[in-house]
Design a protein around this motif. Structure first.
Motif, PDB file in Angstrom:
ATOM      1  N   SER A   1       7.380   8.062  -1.465  1.00 18.22           N
ATOM      2  CA  SER A   1       6.775   7.820  -2.770  1.00 18.22           C
ATOM      3  C   SER A   1       6.462   6.330  -2.918  1.00 18.22           C
ATOM      4  O   SER A   1       5.855   5.899  -3.878  1.00 18.22           O
ATOM      5  CB  SER A   1       7.714   8.275  -3.885  1.00 18.22           C
ATOM      6  N   ARG A   2       6.923   5.526  -1.938  1.00 18.72           N
ATOM      7  CA  ARG A   2       6.630   4.094  -1.947  1.00 18.72           C
ATOM      8  C   ARG A   2       5.577   3.799  -0.869  1.00 18.72           C
ATOM      9  O   ARG A   2       5.101   4.706  -0.208  1.00 18.72           O
ATOM     10  CB  ARG A   2       7.927   3.308  -1.695  1.00 18.72           C
ATOM     11  N   HIS A   3       5.237   2.529  -0.740  1.00 17.02           N
ATOM     12  CA  HIS A   3       4.192   2.141   0.225  1.00 17.02           C
ATOM     13  C   HIS A   3       4.760   1.132   1.212  1.00 17.02           C
ATOM     14  O   HIS A   3       4.400  -0.037   1.182  1.00 17.02           O
ATOM     15  CB  HIS A   3       2.982   1.550  -0.521  1.00 17.02           C
ATOM     16  N   PHE A   4       5.658   1.612   2.060  1.00 15.19           N
ATOM     17  CA  PHE A   4       6.288   0.706   3.012  1.00 15.19           C
ATOM     18  C   PHE A   4       5.974   1.081   4.455  1.00 15.19           C
ATOM     19  O   PHE A   4       6.814   0.912   5.341  1.00 15.19           O
ATOM     20  CB  PHE A   4       7.806   0.656   2.777  1.00 15.19           C
ATOM     21  N   ALA A   5       4.757   1.579   4.698  1.00 17.50           N
ATOM     22  CA  ALA A   5       4.381   1.916   6.075  1.00 17.50           C
ATOM     23  C   ALA A   5       4.376   0.661   6.962  1.00 17.50           C
ATOM     24  O   ALA A   5       4.682   0.746   8.151  1.00 17.50           O
ATOM     25  CB  ALA A   5       3.013   2.596   6.100  1.00 17.50           C
ATOM     26  N   ASP A   6       4.040  -0.509   6.379  1.00 21.09           N
ATOM     27  CA  ASP A   6       4.087  -1.742   7.180  1.00 21.09           C
ATOM     28  C   ASP A   6       5.520  -2.045   7.623  1.00 21.09           C
ATOM     29  O   ASP A   6       5.760  -2.519   8.730  1.00 21.09           O
ATOM     30  CB  ASP A   6       3.545  -2.936   6.383  1.00 21.09           C
TER      31      ASP A   6
ATOM     32  N   ARG B   1      -1.724   3.723  14.104  1.00 20.20           N
ATOM     33  CA  ARG B   1      -1.404   4.367  12.826  1.00 20.20           C
ATOM     34  C   ARG B   1      -2.664   4.815  12.107  1.00 20.20           C
ATOM     35  O   ARG B   1      -3.720   4.210  12.262  1.00 20.20           O
ATOM     36  CB  ARG B   1      -0.561   3.458  11.934  1.00 20.20           C
ATOM     37  N   ARG B   2      -2.514   5.883  11.343  1.00 15.66           N
ATOM     38  CA  ARG B   2      -3.656   6.415  10.600  1.00 15.66           C
ATOM     39  C   ARG B   2      -3.149   6.948   9.263  1.00 15.66           C
ATOM     40  O   ARG B   2      -2.166   7.701   9.227  1.00 15.66           O
ATOM     41  CB  ARG B   2      -4.272   7.551  11.405  1.00 15.66           C
ATOM     42  N   ASN B   3      -3.818   6.544   8.182  1.00 13.86           N
ATOM     43  CA  ASN B   3      -3.440   7.081   6.865  1.00 13.86           C
ATOM     44  C   ASN B   3      -3.789   8.551   6.802  1.00 13.86           C
ATOM     45  O   ASN B   3      -4.835   8.965   7.292  1.00 13.86           O
ATOM     46  CB  ASN B   3      -4.190   6.342   5.751  1.00 13.86           C
ATOM     47  N   GLN B   4      -2.932   9.351   6.187  1.00 11.99           N
ATOM     48  CA  GLN B   4      -3.167  10.773   6.014  1.00 11.99           C
ATOM     49  C   GLN B   4      -3.413  11.028   4.528  1.00 11.99           C
ATOM     50  O   GLN B   4      -2.896  10.292   3.681  1.00 11.99           O
ATOM     51  CB  GLN B   4      -1.942  11.580   6.438  1.00 11.99           C
ATOM     52  N   PRO B   5      -4.136  12.081   4.216  1.00  9.92           N
ATOM     53  CA  PRO B   5      -4.330  12.370   2.789  1.00  9.92           C
ATOM     54  C   PRO B   5      -3.009  12.741   2.116  1.00  9.92           C
ATOM     55  O   PRO B   5      -2.148  13.355   2.758  1.00  9.92           O
ATOM     56  CB  PRO B   5      -5.280  13.572   2.784  1.00  9.92           C
ATOM     57  N   VAL B   6      -2.851  12.329   0.863  1.00 10.36           N
ATOM     58  CA  VAL B   6      -1.662  12.735   0.101  1.00 10.36           C
ATOM     59  C   VAL B   6      -2.113  13.698  -0.994  1.00 10.36           C
ATOM     60  O   VAL B   6      -3.282  13.713  -1.378  1.00 10.36           O
ATOM     61  CB  VAL B   6      -0.911  11.545  -0.538  1.00 10.36           C
ATOM     62  N   ALA B   7      -1.176  14.486  -1.492  1.00 15.04           N
ATOM     63  CA  ALA B   7      -1.508  15.482  -2.510  1.00 15.04           C
ATOM     64  C   ALA B   7      -2.135  14.807  -3.724  1.00 15.04           C
ATOM     65  O   ALA B   7      -1.769  13.681  -4.078  1.00 15.04           O
ATOM     66  CB  ALA B   7      -0.244  16.228  -2.911  1.00 15.04           C
TER      67      ALA B   7
END
Ligand code: HEM
Length: 195
Positions: free
Chosen positions: A136-141, A162-168
Motif C-alpha cells: 500500500s506504500r511506494h517503496f519499490a526503490d 523492473r516493470r510497474n504492474q497495474p494496480v486495482a
C-alpha cells in the motif's frame, strides 16, 4: 514504519555525508519530533519520505537513487543485526525467494505492528526469480536497493529489471515486478547489475 529503518537511515547519512549534513537534513525535513527516533518505536512512513526529499535537496542526488542506496546499506545492516535469518541460506536467489514466506514472517514476530509489503516469488525455467512487490506504500526503490544489497552480501552478481504492474482501480498502492537473474558478465542497459 519501524524506528530501526529511521535510525539506520540517519546512520547512513552521517557515515556518508557527515553529522553536519545530517543535522541540516533533519531540520529541512521539518519533522514533528526533530528526528528523535527509537529503534523499537513506530512512526509514519511519510517521515522517511520527508527525510529522503530533504537529503536529496541537500546533496543533489535524485530521491530514487538515494532510496536504492539506502536499501543496499540497510541490507548490510540487516545481515549484521539478524544473522539467524541467513543460516542455511545457500545463495542470494534462495534468500530473496524466502523474503515473504520466511524472513518477513519472522520480522512480524519481532515487531507485530510492522508495515510489511507482500512478495510473490516464482522461479523461472532459466534459473532466475520473478519477485512481485505489492504494497500500500511506494517503496519499490527500497526493495530494489535491498535486492542489490542481497547480491552484494552473497557476492553473487544479479541483473535486476523492473516493470510497474497495474494496480486495482482506486488502490493507492504499488505493484512492481522484479525480474532477477544471475548476471553473466556484461548487462545490456538499462538493466542494472548489482554486486
Ligand atoms: C534480513 C532481511 C530483512 C529483514 C530483517 C527485513 C525487515 C524489514 C523491516 C523491519 C521492515 C520495516 C517494517 C516497518 O517499518 O513497519 C521492512 C520493510 C520492508 N522490506 Fe524487509 N527485511 C529484510 C529483507 C528484505 C528484502 C530482501 C526485501 C526486498 C526484496 C525487503 C523489502 C522490504 C520493503 C520494500 C519494505 C518497506 C515497506 C513496504 O514497502 O511496504 N525486505 N523489512
Amino acid at each position: 514504519m519501524k524506528g530501526v529503518v529511521f535510525t539506520e537511515f540517519m546512520d547512513m547519512v552521517a557515515e556518508r555525508y557527515g553529522y553536519e549534513t545530517l543535522d541540516e537534513v533533519l531540520a529541512g525535513a521539518k519533522l514533528p519530533h526533530n528526528g528523535a527516533y527509537t529503534a523499537v518505536g513506530t512512526y509514519p512512513h511519510t517521515e522517511i519520505v520527508a527525510l529522503v526529499v530533504s537529503l536529496s535537496s541537500k546533496v543533489g542526488s535524485p530521491p530514487d537513487a538515494l532510496v536504492r542506496a539506502f536499501g543496499r546499506h540497510l541490507f548490510g545492516r540487516f545481515a549484521e543485526l539478524y544473522p539467524v535469518f541467513f543460516q542455511d541460506v545457500p545463495d542470494a536467489l534462495t534468500f530473496l525467494e524466502r523474503v515473504d514466506s520466511v524472513i518477513h514472517v519472522e520480522v512480524r514476530k519481532l515487531y507485530p505492528d510492522a508495515e510489511l509489503p507482500r512478495f510473490q516469488a516464482s522461479r523461472r525455467a532459466d534459473g532466475g526469480l520473478n519477485l512481485l512487490y505489492l504494497s500500500s506504500r511506494h517503496f519499490a526503490d527500497l526493495a530494489e536497493g535491498l535486492i542489490e544489497g542481497c547480491a552484494e552480501h552473497f557476492k553473487q552478481p544479479l541483473m535486476v529489471q523492473r516493470r510497474n504492474q497495474p494496480v486495482a482501480d482506486g488502490s493507492a498502492g504499488s505493484a512492481v515486478m522484479f525480474h532477477v537473474s544471475p548476471a553473466s558478465g556484461v548487462a545490456a542497459s538499462p538493466d542494472r547489475v548489482a554486486a
